[in-house]
Write a protein that holds these residues in place. Structure first.
Motif, PDB file in Angstrom:
ATOM      1  N   GLN A 131      14.775 -39.028 -32.236  1.00  0.00           N
ATOM      2  CA  GLN A 131      15.664 -40.184 -32.103  1.00  0.00           C
ATOM      3  C   GLN A 131      15.660 -41.226 -33.157  1.00  0.00           C
ATOM      4  O   GLN A 131      16.488 -41.954 -33.379  1.00  0.00           O
ATOM      5  CB  GLN A 131      14.994 -41.014 -30.868  1.00  0.00           C
ATOM      6  CG  GLN A 131      15.328 -40.007 -29.418  1.00  0.00           C
ATOM      7  CD  GLN A 131      14.412 -40.727 -28.174  1.00  0.00           C
ATOM      8  OE1 GLN A 131      13.514 -41.528 -28.245  1.00  0.00           O
ATOM      9  NE2 GLN A 131      14.778 -40.361 -26.911  1.00  0.00           N
ATOM     10  N   ASP A 163      25.633 -28.756 -25.599  1.00  0.00           N
ATOM     11  CA  ASP A 163      25.711 -29.824 -26.669  1.00  0.00           C
ATOM     12  C   ASP A 163      26.045 -29.135 -28.107  1.00  0.00           C
ATOM     13  O   ASP A 163      26.555 -29.794 -28.876  1.00  0.00           O
ATOM     14  CB  ASP A 163      24.083 -30.392 -26.759  1.00  0.00           C
ATOM     15  CG  ASP A 163      24.005 -31.449 -25.672  1.00  0.00           C
ATOM     16  OD1 ASP A 163      25.028 -32.005 -25.289  1.00  0.00           O
ATOM     17  OD2 ASP A 163      22.888 -31.725 -25.223  1.00  0.00           O
ATOM     18  N   GLN A 205      25.342 -38.516 -33.065  1.00  0.00           N
ATOM     19  CA  GLN A 205      24.792 -38.554 -31.805  1.00  0.00           C
ATOM     20  C   GLN A 205      24.627 -37.172 -31.104  1.00  0.00           C
ATOM     21  O   GLN A 205      23.690 -36.789 -30.318  1.00  0.00           O
ATOM     22  CB  GLN A 205      25.397 -39.425 -30.691  1.00  0.00           C
ATOM     23  CG  GLN A 205      25.061 -41.120 -31.427  1.00  0.00           C
ATOM     24  CD  GLN A 205      26.007 -42.185 -30.178  1.00  0.00           C
ATOM     25  OE1 GLN A 205      26.809 -41.800 -29.780  1.00  0.00           O
ATOM     26  NE2 GLN A 205      25.340 -43.083 -30.134  1.00  0.00           N
ATOM     27  N   GLN A 208      21.150 -34.993 -30.022  1.00  0.00           N
ATOM     28  CA  GLN A 208      20.721 -34.535 -28.486  1.00  0.00           C
ATOM     29  C   GLN A 208      20.624 -33.311 -28.510  1.00  0.00           C
ATOM     30  O   GLN A 208      19.783 -32.750 -27.915  1.00  0.00           O
ATOM     31  CB  GLN A 208      22.153 -34.917 -27.834  1.00  0.00           C
ATOM     32  CG  GLN A 208      21.892 -34.697 -26.335  1.00  0.00           C
ATOM     33  CD  GLN A 208      20.778 -35.446 -25.639  1.00  0.00           C
ATOM     34  OE1 GLN A 208      20.732 -36.869 -25.875  1.00  0.00           O
ATOM     35  NE2 GLN A 208      19.823 -34.872 -25.025  1.00  0.00           N
ATOM     36  N   ASP A 252      17.502 -31.628 -26.748  1.00  0.00           N
ATOM     37  CA  ASP A 252      17.531 -30.395 -26.017  1.00  0.00           C
ATOM     38  C   ASP A 252      16.736 -29.163 -26.413  1.00  0.00           C
ATOM     39  O   ASP A 252      15.931 -28.837 -25.592  1.00  0.00           O
ATOM     40  CB  ASP A 252      19.002 -30.079 -25.797  1.00  0.00           C
ATOM     41  CG  ASP A 252      19.870 -30.925 -25.197  1.00  0.00           C
ATOM     42  OD1 ASP A 252      19.319 -31.827 -24.436  1.00  0.00           O
ATOM     43  OD2 ASP A 252      21.073 -30.814 -25.128  1.00  0.00           O
TER      44      ASP A 252
END
Length: 509
Positions: free
Chosen positions: A203, A417, A468, A472, A476
């Motif tokens: 993150q 994703d 992003q 992600q 995941d």
């Protein structure tokens, strides 16, 4: 022959006790069967980062090829406070096992006391008419016995309850299973810690990547605004174009605080996970690094190995083992208990005579306790133990199903994703070309400034969404690794720090 016949009951009792000592009432534990499918049904065949049914890597975070992430996880394992709490729970479970094991051995206690006693013999003698039957000399002597005396006594008391029905052994079995459950709880905390560190780190790098993209778009918007001002000053562009360019620049700048806050929060989270105060890692992590690339291949294993790899499933199995052993403990309470007790000591009204062997006393013999009526308490305890064991069995099955669901859901999210990343990359490429064409056309006076602003706005959104989506996808992948339960294996034989109650666990730095 008389001596042999007299000792026959004792030999028979001893032989019976030895035979009974080998049995343990209650059901013997049978490991449950985890009914799992032959394979995961959502393994995509074509993907940039492809999951495959191969043995999982216990050091899964190394697949990101980021030495700083490796260092953060190792330091978190050494300093995380939640993990230290789980280590203390293992220590507590180990002591409970030692307490249960102590029930197999005799107990020996020593005592010493001094008491002042008034026996009340004169009243007893009077009530029974003794004084009416003796002369005055004897009565005078009896009166001397009615004085209060000081009694000195020292003794050793020993007792040993024979484990005829295996109650103590079942208690040891339950305590050993509870210790294993505490170990698996530590392993589960370890897996969660590794995943949380990886999530916070990704993150952080994702936020920094979005910030870098925004900074590039802000630079382009700044150049566009300056170009528009120059054209407006030369009479080649209206004032509305200048204000629209200014608004576009302000809109991009307004997005910066959101990702700057995410960056700082991620650094604070990493510091706390390492057992440090927020902000302690700012100097180390503030340097911008790219988001780690996803590995080409992601080994996920097969469902049948999940039950041996997920700590929560292993913990549920250990709990089931403990509850099964507790049934034997409750059943043993229904049967008689046989204890051997003994006492040896000395007592006298004169302390100087305590070392005289004539002051000694002793008692020794077996004691049999038979439960006859307990108001249904013992039977209810057995039923309760069986209900708790059945509940633990259902909890095990539910834990296995939840684990399978976690893996399948993580695979679905990871696949979706990655598909989104591919689509957004194509979108970003097309929008970049559209923006370049609109800018060239505007400079040549072919297109309007609104076309440039619209192309720039769409490009900025697409680049931010693409970054992003990449972040992600990485998150995941971490969720998939956590769902698979790996990461504790390299540390199962490593002795983590032995934190005492007054040690680092209670200190605030």
């Amino acid at each position: 022959m008389k001596m042999i016949s007299r000792s026959q009951p004792s030999l028979t009792l001893l032989a019976l006790s030895l035979m009974l000592a080998g049995c343990a009432v209650g059901p013997d534990y049978q490991p449950p069967q985890a009914h799992t499918p032959g394979g995961y049904h959502d393994l995509p065949s074509q993907q940039a980062s492809k999951p495959l049914a191969a043995a999982t890597n216990p050091l899964w975070w190394k697949s990101f090829n980021d030495p700083q992430l490796d260092s953060l996880i190792e330091r978190a394992i050494a300093g995380n406070l939640t993990l230290q709490q789980s280590v203390l729970r293992i220590a507590g479970a180990r002591e409970q096992l030692a307490q249960a094991r102590g029930g197999l051995f005799p107990s020996l206690n020593g005592s010493a006391k001094v008491t002042r006693q008034q026996l009340g013999l004169k009243g007893l003698l009077k009530s029974n008419g003794v004084y009416d039957q003796v002369d005055s000399d004897v009565a005078s002597q009896l009166n001397g016995l009615d004085h209060s005396v000081t009694l000195y006594q020292g003794s050793f008391d020993a007792s040993w309850e024979l484990d005829l029905w295996g109650k103590v052994r079942r208690q040891m079995e339950a305590a050993d299973a509870q210790q294993q459950a505490a170990i698996e709880q530590r392993n589960d905390a370890l897996v969660s810690l590794e995943a949380e560190v990886a999530r916070a780190y990704l993150q952080l790098r994702g936020s920094q990547a979005v910030l870098a993209t925004l900074q590039q778009q802000i630079e382009v918007a700044q150049q566009t605004w300056e170009l528009t001002k120059s054209q407006q000053q030369n009479g080649l562009a209206p004032t509305t174009d200048v204000e629209n360019a200014r608004a576009q620049l302000a809109s991009l700048n307004a997005q910066l605080p959101q990702y700057q806050a995410q960056q700082q929060q991620a650094m604070n989270g990493l510091a706390v996970l390492l057992g440090k105060t927020p902000g302690a890692l700012d100097n180390e992590l503030m340097n911008i690094k790219p988001l780690p690339d996803l590995p080409k291949l992601v080994p996920v294993g097969i469902p049948s190995t999940l039950a041996r790899r997920r700590p929560d499933i292993r913990q549920a199995e250990a709990t089931l083992h403990a509850e099964t052993a507790n049934i034997g403990v409750s059943v043993a309470d229904l049967f008689p208990s046989l204890s051997l007790t003994g006492q040896l000591g000395v007592r006298n009204t004169d302390a100087s005579y305590l070392d005289d062997w004539s002051s000694h006393f002793f008692s020794v013999g077996p004691s049999l306790s038979i439960p006859i009526f307990q108001g249904g308490r013992l039977v209810s305890s057995v039923k309760l133990a069986r209900a708790q064991q059945a509940s633990a069995a259902l909890d095990y099955r539910q834990t296995v199903l939840t684990a399978l669901q976690d893996v399948e859901n993580a695979l679905v999210s990871y696949r979706a994703d990655q598909q989104q990343v591919i689509a957004l990359d194509e979108t970003t490429g097309a929008l970049q070309r559209a923006f370049d064409l609109a800018s060239d056309s505007y400079r040549q006076g072919i297109s309007t400034f609104l076309d440039v602003l619209d192309a720039q706005r769409q490009l900025a959104q697409a680049k931010a969404q693409s970054t992003q989506a990449r972040m992600q996808s990485a998150l995941d992948l971490v969720a998939l690794y956590k769902a698979l339960g790996g990461g504790w294996e390299p540390y199962q034989n490593v002795n983590l720090p032995d934190y005492s109650v007054f040690g680092p666990a209670t200190e605030v730095h």
